[in-house]
Write an enzyme that holds these catalytic residues in place. Structure first.
Site: not given
Ligand code: GLN
Length: 488
Positions: A89, A164, A188
């Site tokens: 990420k 997210s 997330s």
């Protein structure tokens, strides 16, 4: 014209398992370099449509792959992740590679060091393909808050992948990486994993170093893995977990071989089902799948008991106070002086700060900075932030009491399957409320795994959340393996 119920075109592809890939590398039937090249070709073909990768680290990947092929040709032992293509990420920093956290304010920022979790992946032999799209500063539940455009769900590109860590979940679902890292502050990792039909792990707070993670809310942020199956996700956790001198909140608790732990089976474990997670707002098809999963656990030899977590109803407001308060402090460092975007036309220093922040941050990030600053301000601190901290303690105690009677707690991971792009962007509160099942474990600091638990009639994945007490990841993995094996 496709009808409402017809199944959409899908980009879903199941990655090979770690052991399948590594068997090939070890026996020298395939080269790690060829595996990496194949993944880059796949990324080139589909990234435009899915928007999963924000940047690629090709030179670094091919150098690492060459090292692994060299070791394999000498018959040297492989590391636990040798040759496995991974992505991380974009909130995790990678030396010399763009690390934007999905924000315009960090466009072009190239950190001078690697996050500990990234360094540990590579030390174990993983081949880092690139950086994955996410909501700006990890704030969001749909990936629609990324400054670089939304990720599309490989199961149905008209739908969000969750957030997210949307890119991290979607990459595994579309086989654009075999495993990935994401972060989970209020859900997330778990929610996007459930929306994309993959496994996601929320490690206990402190289990994995946060060094090199661009902070959102420091008392809640965790780094954890995604993979297509529970065993491989467990392997990644064993690699990245453990104390780190660079993060004072990292725990010195011993780290197990979680893959081996997950082999132990779930028979005899006591499973708690909290009624508060099956109340109003839960999609009936999600409920049906989770109930099937619970029945499967009973068939495996688990005992299922009702438990009660009555403070669940306070979790969303508590989370959105604590998280925004911490975010307002953490994001103060992005002032146009030290990192990323600096507004070019400002007469004074103070103008430069405010213009840089105004131009660099997106709407959701600004909303949270304002909310958090308000909650921390002198006149309101006791009423909001302090109160939220007290409720947080009650929530954590409530979980501890429940874990005196059960080994794990199972719930739906999210109240609905993946929703359509644009469906909730106009209503931030509706987006926040959908975090109801994940923010509780975040506030309590406990660990969990989300595991695919069947699908709706139109083929949208449903995830089951398996929670366990602090540092008890082994138990969560054992239960998740049983759900996976039952093929709900
Ligand atoms: N959806 C939650 C939020 O928007 C959780 C985000 C996260 O876990 N990083 O804050």
């Amino acid at each position: 014209m496709p009808s409402e119920t017809s199944k959409p075109t899908t980009f879903v592809q199941k990655p090979k398992t770690f052991s399948e890939l590594q068997e090939g590398i070890r026996s020298r039937r395939v080269k790690a370099a060829d595996i990496a090249r194949t993944y880059y070709e796949r990324i080139e073909r589909t990234n435009e449509q899915l928007n999963i990768y924000l940047s690629l680290t090709k030179d670094r990947a091919l150098e690492q792959a060459a090292r692994i092929d060299d070791a394999a040709s000498k018959g040297d032992p492989l590391g636990p992740l040798s040759g496995i293509p991974v992505g991380v990420k974009d909130v995790l920093v990678v030396r010399g590679a763009p690390s934007t956290a999905g924000s315009k304010i960090l466009k072009g920022y190239q950190p001078p060091y690697d996050a500990t979790a990234v360094a540990r992946l590579e030390a174990a032999g993983a081949v880092l393909l690139g950086k994955l799209n996410c909501d700006e500063f990890a704030m969001g539940s749909s990936n629609e808050n990324s400054a670089y455009g939304p990720v599309r769900n490989p199961v149905d590109p008209e739908r969000v992948p969750g957030g997210s860590s949307g890119g991290s979940a979607a990459a595994v679902a579309a086989d654009l990486a075999v495993a990935t890292l994401g972060t989970d502050t209020g859900g997330s990792i778990r929610q996007p994993a459930s929306f994309c039909g993959v496994v996601g792990v929320l490690p206990t707070y402190g289990r994995v170093s946060r060094y090199g993670l661009i902070a959102f809310a420091s008392s809640l942020d965790r780094v954890g893995p995604f993979a297509a199956n529970v065993r491989d996700a467990a392997t990644v956790l064993s690699v990245i977990a453990g104390p780190d001198a660079s993060d004072a909140t990292s725990s010195s608790a011993s780290v197990a071989d979680y893959a081996a732990e997950s082999d132990k089976g779930a028979e005899g474990l006591r499973i708690g089902v909290p009624e508060e997670y099956f109340a109003e707002g839960l999609d009936p098809e999600v409920r049906e799948q989770i109930e099937k999963g619970i029945a499967a656990l009973e068939n495996t030899g688990c005992t299922v008991k009702r438990v009660s977590l009555p403070n669940t109803r306070y979790a969303v407001p508590t989370y959105y106070l604590v998280a925004t308060a911490e975010a307002s402090a953490n994001l103060a460092r992005f002032d146009g002086v030290r990192y990323g975007h600096r507004s070019p036309s400002s007469a004074t220093l103070s103008d430069m700060y405010s213009h840089s922040r105004d131009e660099g941050f997106g709407a959701e990030v600004k909303r949270r900075i304002m909310l958090g600053t308000y909650a921390l301000s002198a006149g309101y601190y006791d009423a909001y932030y302090l109160k939220a901290q007290k409720v947080r303690r009650l929530l954590a105690d409530e979980f501890l009491r429940a874990f005196a009677d059960v080994d794990a707690i199972v719930t739906p991971t999210a109240p609905t399957p993946a929703f359509k792009l644009g469906e909730k962007t106009g209503d931030p509160l509706a987006m926040y409320l959908a975090d109801i099942y994940t923010v509780t474990a975040s506030l309590a600091g406990i660990c969990g795994v989300t595991v695919p638990c069947g699908a709706t009639k139109t083929g949208l994945p449903v995830g089951m959340q398996v929670l366990a007490s602090h540092m008890n990841e082994s138990t969560a993995f054992r239960v998740a393996r049983a759900v996976e094996a039952a093929k709900v």
